[in-house]
Design a protein around this motif. Structure first.
Motif, PDB file in Angstrom:
ATOM      1  N   UNK A  45       0.803  -1.226   0.000  1.00  0.00           N
ATOM      2  CA  UNK A  45       0.000   0.000   0.000  1.00  0.00           C
ATOM      3  C   UNK A  45       0.836   1.276   0.000  1.00  0.00           C
ATOM      4  N   UNK A  46       2.012   1.223   0.600  1.00  0.00           N
ATOM      5  CA  UNK A  46       2.787   2.469   0.718  1.00  0.00           C
ATOM      6  C   UNK A  46       3.733   2.646  -0.467  1.00  0.00           C
ATOM      7  N   UNK A  47       3.902   3.876  -0.852  1.00  0.00           N
ATOM      8  CA  UNK A  47       4.843   4.246  -1.908  1.00  0.00           C
ATOM      9  C   UNK A  47       6.264   3.806  -1.542  1.00  0.00           C
ATOM     10  N   UNK A  48       6.607   4.062  -0.299  1.00  0.00           N
ATOM     11  CA  UNK A  48       7.943   3.760   0.221  1.00  0.00           C
ATOM     12  C   UNK A  48       7.921   2.357   0.842  1.00  0.00           C
ATOM     13  N   UNK A  49       8.777   1.476   0.331  1.00  0.00           N
ATOM     14  CA  UNK A  49       8.824   0.112   0.885  1.00  0.00           C
ATOM     15  C   UNK A  49       9.614   0.046   2.194  1.00  0.00           C
ATOM     16  N   UNK A  50      10.259   1.136   2.570  1.00  0.00           N
ATOM     17  CA  UNK A  50      11.097   1.150   3.769  1.00  0.00           C
ATOM     18  C   UNK A  50      10.382   0.697   5.038  1.00  0.00           C
ATOM     19  N   UNK A  51       9.192   1.238   5.331  1.00  0.00           N
ATOM     20  CA  UNK A  51       8.493   0.817   6.550  1.00  0.00           C
ATOM     21  C   UNK A  51       8.101  -0.665   6.530  1.00  0.00           C
ATOM     22  N   UNK A  52       7.725  -1.184   5.361  1.00  0.00           N
ATOM     23  CA  UNK A  52       7.393  -2.616   5.261  1.00  0.00           C
ATOM     24  C   UNK A  52       8.656  -3.448   5.506  1.00  0.00           C
ATOM     25  N   UNK A  53       9.755  -2.984   4.974  1.00  0.00           N
ATOM     26  CA  UNK A  53      11.040  -3.668   5.187  1.00  0.00           C
ATOM     27  C   UNK A  53      11.375  -3.721   6.684  1.00  0.00           C
ATOM     28  N   UNK A  54      11.157  -2.604   7.351  1.00  0.00           N
ATOM     29  CA  UNK A  54      11.421  -2.535   8.790  1.00  0.00           C
ATOM     30  C   UNK A  54      10.545  -3.530   9.555  1.00  0.00           C
ATOM     31  N   UNK A  55       9.267  -3.582   9.216  1.00  0.00           N
ATOM     32  CA  UNK A  55       8.346  -4.487   9.929  1.00  0.00           C
ATOM     33  C   UNK A  55       8.743  -5.945   9.745  1.00  0.00           C
ATOM     34  N   UNK A  56       9.066  -6.333   8.521  1.00  0.00           N
ATOM     35  CA  UNK A  56       9.416  -7.737   8.281  1.00  0.00           C
ATOM     36  C   UNK A  56      10.741  -8.093   8.964  1.00  0.00           C
TER      37      UNK A  56
END
Ligand code: HEM
Length: 133
Positions: A45-56
């Protein structure tokens, strides 16, 4: 005080494979693959994959015995529930695992560690399929 002989100290899997930097590298490489993937990229959903990377990364570190930062920030993982908003079908499952395999291979872990991690990832990915073909 009984001393624990060196070499018999119990290490977590997290420590055995090199701790945080190892999981950061794994997940960073994985998201490089996702960023280029025509099926997976639009699912995020987010433009920036950074936060998803952090969560995983935080989730995997916690799962394997590292710091519990994931749950401090996100609460109980409840992964199946968290994937309900996304169409996780066989094709998405296969694409996800394909990028994980590349990332895992690049870590060059000891074969038994790589196998243990891979077995978990394939099992977990299978359990998150929520849309039949
Ligand atoms: C089977 C294929 C999979 C697909 C297509 C998929 C897709 C996604 C997507 C689109 C998100 C939302 C991105 C975000 O906002 O964080 C997400 C989140 C997440 N996924 Fe997956 N995923 C898959 C498998 C897995 C597996 C196997 C794991 C764990 C071993 C996992 C762990 C997570 C975690 C921890 C989050 C963040 C949850 C949160 O705190 O909100 N995913 N996934």
């Amino acid at each position: 005080m009984t001393e624990i002989p060196r070499g018999t100290v119990q290490q977590t899997f997290y420590e055995q494979v090199g701790g945080e930097p190892t999981f950061r590298r794994l997940v960073h490489r994985f998201y490089e693959g996702v960023a280029e993937d025509p099926l997976l990229r639009p699912m995020y959903p987010e433009e920036d994959l950074g936060p998803a990377e952090e969560r995983l990364a935080l989730f995997l570190m916690q799962y394997w015995g590292g710091p519990r930062t994931y749950s401090e920030r996100r609460g109980h993982p409840r992964l199946r529930m968290r994937h309900v908003p996304f169409v996780v079908d066989r094709a998405a499952h296969d694409a996800w695992l394909k990028h994980m395999r590349v990332a895992l291979d690049e870590l060059e872990l000891a074969p038994e560690h790589a196998e243990q991690l891979w077995n978990y990832l394939t099992y977990a990915a299978g359990s998150l399929i929520n849309t039949p073909d």
